[in-house]
Design an enzyme around this catalytic site. Structure first.
Site, PDB file in Angstrom:
ATOM      1  N   SER A  37       0.824  -1.200   0.000  1.00 59.57           N
ATOM      2  CA  SER A  37       0.000   0.000   0.000  1.00 59.57           C
ATOM      3  C   SER A  37       0.858   1.250   0.000  1.00 59.57           C
ATOM      4  CB  SER A  37      -0.917   0.007   1.223  1.00 59.57           C
ATOM      5  OG  SER A  37      -0.147  -0.142   2.391  1.00 59.57           O
ATOM      6  N   HIS A  89      -3.722  -3.727  -5.036  1.00 57.04           N
ATOM      7  CA  HIS A  89      -3.892  -3.218  -3.675  1.00 57.04           C
ATOM      8  C   HIS A  89      -5.306  -3.504  -3.168  1.00 57.04           C
ATOM      9  CE1 HIS A  89      -4.137   0.320  -0.700  1.00 57.04           C
ATOM     10  NE2 HIS A  89      -3.564  -0.710  -0.124  1.00 57.04           N
ATOM     11  N   GLU A 126      -7.149  -1.567  -6.086  1.00 59.81           N
ATOM     12  CA  GLU A 126      -6.409  -0.634  -6.947  1.00 59.81           C
ATOM     13  C   GLU A 126      -5.416  -1.452  -7.767  1.00 59.81           C
ATOM     14  OE1 GLU A 126      -6.371   3.598  -4.536  1.00 59.81           O
ATOM     15  OE2 GLU A 126      -5.148   1.973  -3.746  1.00 59.81           O
ATOM     16  N   ASN A 131      -5.264   6.331  -0.644  1.00 56.92           N
ATOM     17  CA  ASN A 131      -4.450   6.854   0.451  1.00 56.92           C
ATOM     18  C   ASN A 131      -3.950   8.266   0.162  1.00 56.92           C
ATOM     19  OD1 ASN A 131      -4.918   4.563   1.841  1.00 56.92           O
ATOM     20  ND2 ASN A 131      -2.880   3.684   1.631  1.00 56.92           N
TER      21      ASN A 131
END
Ligand code: NAD
Length: 593
Positions: free
Chosen positions: A428, A449, A461, A499
């Site tokens: 990540s 991800h 992702e 994120n």
């Protein structure tokens, strides 16, 4: 003694004003809605009719109630009609000059006790107040969009607002069924100050083609449980309004993250102002309609060069932690032949029993049949030998988040696996390209991800590096679809989509707390009730872990060198002191265990 407020005026019947008029009318107030001319009044009336009509369709309102609500609103373009109002809420476009003019005019028309409120999102309420001869009776009453839905109001007190005026307006807010929070006069108040940096960043991601509009929005909805994606939200807010809010916030704070993304100005200039004009980031059926229709950016309409995907039947998973176990289950339930590698027989057995327990739970909850449970378990085998990965079509690595460990693993897999095997990392925060560079076939390396818990979270992702082959990305996307996941594609950049958009917002919330602008409780309330977030930023930071959050924020800061991304000192200090969140029993809040 508090004022008796029963007669209300709303000036400006656009996106917000029409909703605010409806909110007052729903609570039984006598409302006069004012706009500049007949055409604008008709639009405003149409807004109220449309919104209440949808509520009737959804069974939330009866036809009679709807008629009563509409009947409580009179429309005018004549300011003198507002003479008997106890409270007037202004919701004209976000321009200081315009708002000051309107307040000057309202001040002359209304009675001496009347309260004047602005719905401004970012302008100085103090500067608006001093355009009147009654600055003590002027405050901000900041509703959220859509006003009939969002149960939160920021009440903005200036240094001269009289305390009884603040009290009276708080009572009104409560009567409207809205939770009020009183804040000082600072651009963006609580919610927008935290929201707009994030929205602007999402607009930049779209502008730089980092990801598609659909993927950016899906990532935030599915990855963070937000009610809307950022670009759809910008369309709802109105791109002109969003531009003005960002511009004001930038001028006040000089934070580059608030400098409006150039695409916003371009779209506003071209008339693409969002839902209200029927076009913004998306295209809508008609102005003010929430229904999105296909346009030239709709993925299905973009001519895909139809890349041929690679066959994937045999999947390898490396690791034995929570993420690895979740991923094994997801692949097994989708019928892939799964072989996982753990570092000892003991760990192989532990993964197996965790898998069995999780599948049992699914059966108990009625989410999985006994037959499907048995079928899933039959798909899975464990080993301690990495060499056993040699016949896999796809290997997904989910070992500890450590670049050195993952690099050694990729070097080994590169030796073991057959040519054409796709190697995927679940990292990540590490650069996928570093892992690709550890192999002889960087074109076959991709990021997958998953989000925790992988069994539940739909989002994946799919991260491509500069070297990843198109058919590898297409294969990864196709595999995600077979897993019942929602893949979004993006390039290999710190934080990917979710994120990168989430953590700077959390960091900003910490800074706001540090600056003593609002309490953690008020900030959490503002984001949950004003913006529909499932958790407030401090609740989320405690759940994710302050240490994990700090590490991600540092990675973002180091990669983008963006001063606004520098971790908030309070976050660093709390981590140093061991206040890392729920897992430690203390973070921003204390827990009994
Ligand atoms: P909008 O452009 O949708 O509506 C503005 C309305 O004001 C229009 O109906 C326009 O005809 C009217 N108007 C313009 N000049 C006028 C005048 N001189 N007299 C009377 N009416 C006039 O804008 P909006 O998005 O509703 O924003 C209004 C205010 O609400 C802004 O201060 C904005 O920052 C704030 N706000 C917006 C949102 C949002 O999500 N859009 C949320 C909270 C607060």
């Amino acid at each position: 003694m508090s004022r008796e407020i029963t007669k209300v005026g709303v000036v400006g019947l656009g996106t917000m004003g029409a909703g605010i008029a409806e909110v007052f009318a729903r609570s039984g107030y006598d409302v006069i809605g004012l706009d500049a001319n007949d055409a604008a009044i008709e639009r405003g009336r149409g807004h109220v009719e449309g919104s209440t009509g949808r509520a009737v369709k959804r069974g939330k309102l009866s036809e009679d109630e709807r008629a009563a609500i509409i009947g409580r609103i009179r429309f005018t373009s004549d300011y003198s009609d507002l003479a008997d109002r106890d409270l007037v809420v202004e919701a004209v476009p976000e321009s200081l000059e315009l708002k000051r003019e309107i307040f000057e005019q309202l001040d002359k028309v209304v009675g001496p006790d009347a309260i004047l409120a602005s719905n401004t999102s970012s302008l100085s309420v103090t500067e608006i107040a001093v355009a009147t001869a009654r600055p003590a009776q002027v405050l901000g009453m900041h509703f959220f969009n859509p006003a009939p839905v969002q149960a939160f109001v920021e009440i903005v007190r200036t240094v001269v607002t009289a305390p009884d005026v603040v009290d009276d307006v708080q009572l009104v807010a409560k009567r409207l069924g809205k939770q009020p929070v009183v804040v000082g006069d600072k651009a963006g108040f609580i919610a927008n100050a935290l929201l707009f940096g994030y929205l602007n960043h999402a607009a930049s991601m779209f502008e730089t083609k980092y990801a598609t509009r659909e993927d950016i929005d899906a990532a935030m909805k599915l990855g963070c449980g937000l009610p809307m994606g950022p670009l759809a939200l910008l369309d709802l807010i109105g791109l002109d309004t969003a531009y003005e809010i960002l511009d004001t916030m930038y001028k006040q704070g000089r934070d580059r993250l608030h400098a409006p993304s150039p695409v916003l100005k371009q779209m506003v200039t071209a008339g693409l102002r969002g839902r209200k004009t029927g076009r913004g980031f998306y295209t809508y059926e008609a102005p003010n309609s929430p229904v999105v229709v296909a346009d030239s950016l709709t993925p299905a309409l973009i001519d895909d060069a139809s890349v041929v995907t690679r066959p994937v039947h045999r999947v390898g998973v490396v690791g034995s932690g929570t993420m690895a176990t979740g991923i094994i289950e997801v692949f097994a339930k989708a019928g892939f032949d799964v072989l996982y590698v753990a570092r000892s027989d003991d760990k192989v057995a532990k993964v197996r029993s965790a898998l069995e327990r999780s599948l049992d739970k699914a059966v108990v909850r009625g989410k999985l049949s006994e037959v499907d449970r048995a079928a899933a378990l039959a798909c899975v085998a464990g080993t301690t030998q990495l060499d056993d990965m040699s016949d896999r079509d796809l290997v997904v690595e989910a070992v500890v988040e450590d670049l050195a460990v993952k690099t050694v693993l990729f070097e080994a897999l590169d030796e073991i696996c057959a040519t054409g095997t796709i190697l995927a990392t679940t990292t990540s925060s590490l650069p996928v390209v570093d892992l690709a560079a550890a192999t002889k076939f960087p074109q076959d390396v991709v990021g997958l991800h998953f989000f925790n818990p992988a069994q539940v979270m739909k989002l994946v992702e799919v991260v491509s590096t500069v070297a990843t082959a198109d058919d590898v990305v297409a294969t990864a996307v196709a595999v995600c679809h077979r897993l019942g996941k929602h893949p979004v594609t993006c390039n290999d950049r710190a934080g990917f989509i979710v994120n990168a958009l989430l953590f700077p917002y959390l960091n900003d919330a910490v800074r706001m707390l540090e600056a003593n602008y609002a309490s953690a409780d008020d900030i959490d309330t503002a984001m949950k009730m004003g913006c529909g977030y499932p958790m407030g930023p401090f609740e989320l930071l405690d759940v994710v872990g302050l240490d994990v959050s700090l590490a991600i924020q540092r990675t973002l800061y180091l990669e983008f060198r963006e001063p606004g991304f520098a971790p908030a000192p309070r976050l660093e200090h709390l981590v140093t002191a061991g206040y890392v969140g729920r897992k430690a029993g203390r973070g921003f809040r204390s827990y009994d265990a």
